[in-house]
Design a protein around this motif. Structure first.
Motif, PDB file in Angstrom:
ATOM      1  N   MET A 182     -39.345   9.319 -20.174  1.00 21.16           N
ATOM      2  CA  MET A 182     -38.832   8.279 -19.295  1.00 21.16           C
ATOM      3  C   MET A 182     -37.317   8.307 -19.253  1.00 21.16           C
ATOM      4  O   MET A 182     -36.670   7.299 -18.949  1.00 21.16           O
ATOM      5  N   SER A 183     -36.748   9.457 -19.527  1.00 22.08           N
ATOM      6  CA  SER A 183     -35.295   9.579 -19.535  1.00 22.08           C
ATOM      7  C   SER A 183     -34.724   9.253 -18.164  1.00 22.08           C
ATOM      8  O   SER A 183     -35.165   9.777 -17.144  1.00 22.08           O
ATOM      9  N   GLY A 184     -33.753   8.350 -18.144  1.00 23.22           N
ATOM     10  CA  GLY A 184     -33.089   7.993 -16.899  1.00 23.22           C
ATOM     11  C   GLY A 184     -33.930   7.148 -15.964  1.00 23.22           C
ATOM     12  O   GLY A 184     -33.516   6.860 -14.841  1.00 23.22           O
ATOM     13  N   ALA A 185     -35.114   6.711 -16.411  1.00 21.03           N
ATOM     14  CA  ALA A 185     -35.970   5.895 -15.542  1.00 21.03           C
ATOM     15  C   ALA A 185     -35.403   4.487 -15.417  1.00 21.03           C
ATOM     16  O   ALA A 185     -34.739   3.976 -16.320  1.00 21.03           O
ATOM     17  N   SER A 186     -35.658   3.851 -14.266  1.00 20.08           N
ATOM     18  CA  SER A 186     -35.232   2.477 -14.045  1.00 20.08           C
ATOM     19  C   SER A 186     -36.395   1.540 -14.344  1.00 20.08           C
ATOM     20  O   SER A 186     -37.369   1.510 -13.605  1.00 20.08           O
ATOM     21  N   LEU A 187     -36.295   0.802 -15.452  1.00 24.49           N
ATOM     22  CA  LEU A 187     -37.350  -0.111 -15.876  1.00 24.49           C
ATOM     23  C   LEU A 187     -36.844  -1.547 -15.912  1.00 24.49           C
ATOM     24  O   LEU A 187     -37.428  -2.395 -16.563  1.00 24.49           O
ATOM     25  N   SER A 188     -35.775  -1.803 -15.176  1.00 25.92           N
ATOM     26  CA  SER A 188     -35.181  -3.132 -15.162  1.00 25.92           C
ATOM     27  C   SER A 188     -36.198  -4.169 -14.695  1.00 25.92           C
ATOM     28  O   SER A 188     -36.826  -4.022 -13.650  1.00 25.92           O
ATOM     29  N   ASN A 218     -39.496   9.266 -24.698  1.00 22.00           N
ATOM     30  CA  ASN A 218     -38.079   9.589 -24.515  1.00 22.00           C
ATOM     31  C   ASN A 218     -37.467   8.536 -23.606  1.00 22.00           C
ATOM     32  O   ASN A 218     -37.729   8.507 -22.406  1.00 22.00           O
ATOM     33  N   LEU A 219     -36.645   7.659 -24.191  1.00 22.17           N
ATOM     34  CA  LEU A 219     -36.045   6.565 -23.443  1.00 22.17           C
ATOM     35  C   LEU A 219     -34.547   6.742 -23.273  1.00 22.17           C
ATOM     36  O   LEU A 219     -33.851   5.796 -22.895  1.00 22.17           O
ATOM     37  N   ILE A 220     -34.043   7.925 -23.490  1.00 21.12           N
ATOM     38  CA  ILE A 220     -32.607   8.145 -23.393  1.00 21.12           C
ATOM     39  C   ILE A 220     -32.154   7.901 -21.942  1.00 21.12           C
ATOM     40  O   ILE A 220     -32.722   8.421 -20.991  1.00 21.12           O
ATOM     41  N   GLY A 221     -31.168   7.040 -21.796  1.00 22.40           N
ATOM     42  CA  GLY A 221     -30.617   6.759 -20.472  1.00 22.40           C
ATOM     43  C   GLY A 221     -31.486   5.863 -19.609  1.00 22.40           C
ATOM     44  O   GLY A 221     -31.129   5.556 -18.471  1.00 22.40           O
ATOM     45  N   ALA A 222     -32.646   5.408 -20.124  1.00 21.31           N
ATOM     46  CA  ALA A 222     -33.512   4.533 -19.338  1.00 21.31           C
ATOM     47  C   ALA A 222     -32.889   3.144 -19.236  1.00 21.31           C
ATOM     48  O   ALA A 222     -32.292   2.646 -20.176  1.00 21.31           O
ATOM     49  N   ASN A 223     -33.025   2.522 -18.068  1.00 23.85           N
ATOM     50  CA  ASN A 223     -32.505   1.170 -17.860  1.00 23.85           C
ATOM     51  C   ASN A 223     -33.580   0.167 -18.231  1.00 23.85           C
ATOM     52  O   ASN A 223     -34.555   0.003 -17.504  1.00 23.85           O
ATOM     53  N   LEU A 224     -33.402  -0.512 -19.366  1.00 18.82           N
ATOM     54  CA  LEU A 224     -34.381  -1.486 -19.854  1.00 18.82           C
ATOM     55  C   LEU A 224     -33.889  -2.914 -19.675  1.00 18.82           C
ATOM     56  O   LEU A 224     -34.457  -3.842 -20.230  1.00 18.82           O
ATOM     57  N   GLY A 225     -32.825  -3.087 -18.886  1.00 19.90           N
ATOM     58  CA  GLY A 225     -32.249  -4.416 -18.698  1.00 19.90           C
ATOM     59  C   GLY A 225     -33.265  -5.405 -18.154  1.00 19.90           C
ATOM     60  O   GLY A 225     -33.845  -5.191 -17.092  1.00 19.90           O
ATOM     61  N   GLY A 226     -33.492  -6.490 -18.875  1.00 16.71           N
ATOM     62  CA  GLY A 226     -34.403  -7.523 -18.418  1.00 16.71           C
ATOM     63  C   GLY A 226     -35.875  -7.187 -18.570  1.00 16.71           C
ATOM     64  O   GLY A 226     -36.734  -7.973 -18.179  1.00 16.71           O
ATOM     65  N   ALA A 227     -36.191  -6.005 -19.132  1.00 14.00           N
ATOM     66  CA  ALA A 227     -37.599  -5.638 -19.332  1.00 14.00           C
ATOM     67  C   ALA A 227     -38.209  -6.487 -20.440  1.00 14.00           C
ATOM     68  O   ALA A 227     -37.550  -6.812 -21.425  1.00 14.00           O
TER      69      ALA A 227
END
Length: 208
Positions: free
Chosen positions: A148-154, A167-176
């Motif tokens: 999930m590198s670089g994925a948008s999961l906001s 793999n969560l490197i660079g993933a956007n987890l803001g507000g998840a």
């Protein structure tokens, strides 16, 4: 929407899909395992190639609701449908007076990530790198070892999801919402989620 109709084997239904796509009447419908509504409303499963009964199209109140972004909704089966008697639209959601299923998505052959995360129960090891999953409904999903590198999961719902060794490197987890999610061994060397800490290798452990 892509013009790849690999989910449809009938020439007649494929022709319907092509015409509906040209007219802007092609959409996705998400249901439970029995083909019934799961995001509100009550109806029996619809037969492929047969029009539904007519219901007054009133958004969030009555009618047949479809979406352009299946990953935002609960459910485990995704159908390609055409609609008629178009109602109003809000964001990714549209309401129709009638819909006709043209095919069900085969998760093995699915190429659209928004559809894949909704109709594939096990996403373990899936490549979701840089996927746009903003606001996705992924509660309880098995995402172990997924890329999930670089994925948008906001704003995504990941309640109780299995993200172990993902793999969560660079993933956007803001507000998840990661309440109860298992992130053990996930690779996130910087900005670990609340309650988790990155070890020397960059893999997460529960922060005790």
């Amino acid at each position: 929407m892509s013009a790849n109709f690999g989910t449809i084997t009938s020439r007649r239904l494929r022709a319907y899909a092509e015409r509906a796509l040209r007219d802007g009447r092609l959409s996705w419908r998400v249901t439970d395992q029995h083909g019934r509504p799961i995001n509100g409303g009550h109806a029996e499963a619809l037969q492929i190639g047969v029009w539904s009964e007519r219901v007054r199209p009133e958004l969030c109140r009555s009618g047949w609701h479809t979406t352009s972004e299946p990953h935002r909704w609960a459910g485990c089966r995704v159908w390609l449908v055409e609609g008629r008697e178009r109602g109003t639209r809000s964001g990714d959601k549209r309401v129709w007076g009638q819909v006709r299923p043209l095919g069900e998505v085969d998760p093995v052959r699915c190429l659209d990530r928004s559809v894949l995360v909704r109709c594939r129960a096990n996403l373990s090891g899936a490549n979701l790198s840089r996927a746009n999953l903003i606001g996705a409904y992924l509660s309880g999903a098995n995402l172990s070892r997924a890329n999930m590198s670089g994925a948008s999961l906001s704003g995504a719902s990941l309640v109780g999801a299995n993200l172990s060794r993902a793999n969560l490197i660079g993933a956007n987890l803001g507000g998840a919402n990661l309440s109860g999610a298992d992130l053990s061994g996930a690779y996130r060397p910087t900005s670990p989620p609340t309650g988790w800490a990155a070890g020397d290798s960059g893999h997460l452990d529960a922060d005790t």
